[in-house]
Enzyme design. Sequence first.
Site, mmCIF file in Angstrom:
data_model
loop_
_atom_site.group_PDB
_atom_site.id
_atom_site.type_symbol
_atom_site.label_atom_id
_atom_site.label_comp_id
_atom_site.label_asym_id
_atom_site.label_seq_id
_atom_site.Cartn_x
_atom_site.Cartn_y
_atom_site.Cartn_z
ATOM 1 N N LYS A 14 -9.331 1.034 2.726
ATOM 2 C CA LYS A 14 -8.320 0.119 2.202
ATOM 3 C C LYS A 14 -8.540 -0.050 0.714
ATOM 4 O O LYS A 14 -9.672 0.073 0.231
ATOM 5 C CB LYS A 14 -8.426 -1.254 2.883
ATOM 6 C CG LYS A 14 -7.124 -2.031 2.866
ATOM 7 C CD LYS A 14 -6.171 -1.528 3.929
ATOM 8 C CE LYS A 14 -4.862 -2.254 3.902
ATOM 9 N NZ LYS A 14 -4.042 -1.915 5.085
HETATM 10 P P1 NAD Z 1 5.868 -6.297 2.836
HETATM 11 O O1 NAD Z 1 5.407 -6.591 1.472
HETATM 12 O O2 NAD Z 1 6.957 -5.312 3.023
HETATM 13 O O3 NAD Z 1 6.346 -7.660 3.518
HETATM 14 C C1 NAD Z 1 5.596 -8.813 3.571
HETATM 15 C C2 NAD Z 1 6.565 -9.945 3.845
HETATM 16 O O4 NAD Z 1 5.845 -11.133 4.130
HETATM 17 C C3 NAD Z 1 7.480 -10.259 2.657
HETATM 18 O O5 NAD Z 1 8.795 -10.433 3.139
HETATM 19 C C4 NAD Z 1 6.925 -11.573 2.124
HETATM 20 O O6 NAD Z 1 7.921 -12.360 1.495
HETATM 21 C C5 NAD Z 1 6.432 -12.198 3.408
HETATM 22 N N1 NAD Z 1 5.451 -13.251 3.204
HETATM 23 C C6 NAD Z 1 4.406 -13.299 2.343
HETATM 24 N N2 NAD Z 1 3.752 -14.465 2.480
HETATM 25 C C7 NAD Z 1 4.390 -15.151 3.463
HETATM 26 C C8 NAD Z 1 4.202 -16.420 4.068
HETATM 27 N N3 NAD Z 1 3.193 -17.189 3.693
HETATM 28 N N4 NAD Z 1 5.064 -16.795 5.049
HETATM 29 C C9 NAD Z 1 6.078 -15.994 5.422
HETATM 30 N N5 NAD Z 1 6.307 -14.793 4.886
HETATM 31 C C10 NAD Z 1 5.476 -14.372 3.925
HETATM 32 O O7 NAD Z 1 4.567 -5.935 3.682
HETATM 33 P P2 NAD Z 1 4.476 -5.149 5.058
HETATM 34 O O8 NAD Z 1 4.207 -3.733 4.754
HETATM 35 O O9 NAD Z 1 5.616 -5.498 5.946
HETATM 36 O O10 NAD Z 1 3.125 -5.775 5.636
HETATM 37 C C11 NAD Z 1 3.115 -6.993 6.373
HETATM 38 C C12 NAD Z 1 1.872 -7.051 7.212
HETATM 39 O O11 NAD Z 1 1.866 -5.920 8.072
HETATM 40 C C13 NAD Z 1 0.555 -7.001 6.433
HETATM 41 O O12 NAD Z 1 -0.416 -7.759 7.108
HETATM 42 C C14 NAD Z 1 0.191 -5.539 6.489
HETATM 43 O O13 NAD Z 1 -1.201 -5.340 6.327
HETATM 44 C C15 NAD Z 1 0.652 -5.217 7.895
HETATM 45 N N6 NAD Z 1 0.873 -3.785 8.100
HETATM 46 C C16 NAD Z 1 1.824 -3.089 7.408
HETATM 47 C C17 NAD Z 1 1.975 -1.731 7.646
HETATM 48 C C18 NAD Z 1 3.037 -0.911 6.956
HETATM 49 O O14 NAD Z 1 3.111 0.288 7.231
HETATM 50 N N7 NAD Z 1 3.881 -1.484 6.130
HETATM 51 C C19 NAD Z 1 1.149 -1.087 8.572
HETATM 52 C C20 NAD Z 1 0.207 -1.832 9.275
HETATM 53 C C21 NAD Z 1 0.079 -3.177 9.012
#
Ligand code: NAD
Length: 419
Positions: free
Chosen positions: A109
């Site tokens: 990471k």
């Molecule tokens: P992203 O940046 O696309 O979206 C994150 C979202 O969360 C945004 O809409 C943001 O406004 C919102 N957010 C932030 N703080 C918040 C809060 N306190 N309350 C409510 N909403 C809030 O990110 P993502 O890629 O969708 O990742 C989200 C989660 O999923 C993370 O934990 C990430 O590690 C996990 N994840 C993502 C992927 C991927 O491929 N994108 C893969 C595995 C895990």
Amino acid sequence: MPTTVVAENAYDLALENFDTAADSLELSQDIRAMIKYPERVLTVSVPVRMDDGHIHRFEAYRAQHSSVRGPAKGGIRYHPQVTLDEVKALATWMTWKCAVVNIPFGGAKGGVTCDPKHMSQGELERMTRRYTSAILPLIGPAQDIPAPDVYTNSQTMAWIMDTYSMTKGYPIPGVVTGKPISLGGSLGRNEATGRGVFYTIQCACEHLGMTLKGATVAVQGFGNAGSIAAQLLHEAGAKVVAVSDSTGCIYNRNGLNIPEVIHMKTLTGHVNGFPESEAITPDALLALDCDILVPAALENVVHAGNAATVRAKIVAEAANGPLTPGADRNLESRGIFIIPDILCNAGGVTVSYFEWVQDEQHLFWEAQDVYNRLERVMKTAFRDVLKIRLDRKVPMRIAANMLGIGRVAEAVQIRGIYP
Ligand code: NAD
């Protein structure tokens, strides 16, 4: 908008989860010593010329937790609260996650402590390129392959790919995944995490004898993972009654029109103010009387202070580490079915693996091929984890950790110790 995140050390949580699963697997201390901690951790300074002319120094990290089963693999996060411990925790989870879905990667990471919402595209590009240069000795298609995470995207990956390729002298698309299609990205990668979340929810509903059609859903975090999961659940006939992002939470007891919410989020960058919805607080969203809760934002959002308010039947952890151990125990004790993060959100890394395979072969697949393979991988992993849960009578999280950690332990045992 107040945030529900509390200060709980994510790395302590990752170590605690490891110990619990390792105890259940009765792993020897020797094996534990070889697989528990990150293999390599790098902290770098990233000086960037900002638009106003001054130089700002960002602190940034790359942690490789394991390369036992293959190259290290994991996203890069841009966020003001990125810390080394968070990066180490996320790298650790990546190792077990890759092993749960049985893809030949270890875990890594990266993160830059920055506030991307207050940076221009130029500043982001300069920061990304300098960060890439700083971690260059560690990354590469056979060593460590970054991908997008919170507030990084396909453009970020394109800059990393370009910076890396320029230093080597030829294009190396396999150094990152989550790239634009035009640079060797995979069809289906953008929606892979949300799609994987959806497949595991389908499996959980089947296991619990629930029908997805008409089931009520709340999604916290309407970014890549959350919005795609919401969209697929909506298409499957579920009623997504609430979604939120960092600007606010919206609710409609009859179900939100998710394609319209996505449209508005794309246009405006936020969900609040969506017509035919009322604003609710972040804690009210977590406490909604719904069938399925999908935390898809950041870690530790469900904690000792609010766990007792959660009323969903299924909690699908699209985010990494959204439940503290205390919250986890609370939900388990009340019979709430948890689809743990390392299973639930493994669709992203699975299609990243498909992307890397395609890049290495210079041969690209149809979107439907990607979906079919992803569905097979996710549903097999769900069945494998559920079998351990039922055979060993352990919670889903421990079962998933046992599956992932058990596979890494087996591999390290066979490889032995160098020199
Ligand atoms: P992203 O940046 O696309 O979206 C994150 C979202 O969360 C945004 O809409 C943001 O406004 C919102 N957010 C932030 N703080 C918040 C809060 N306190 N309350 C409510 N909403 C809030 O990110 P993502 O890629 O969708 O990742 C989200 C989660 O999923 C993370 O934990 C990430 O590690 C996990 N994840 C993502 C992927 C991927 O491929 N994108 C893969 C595995 C895990």
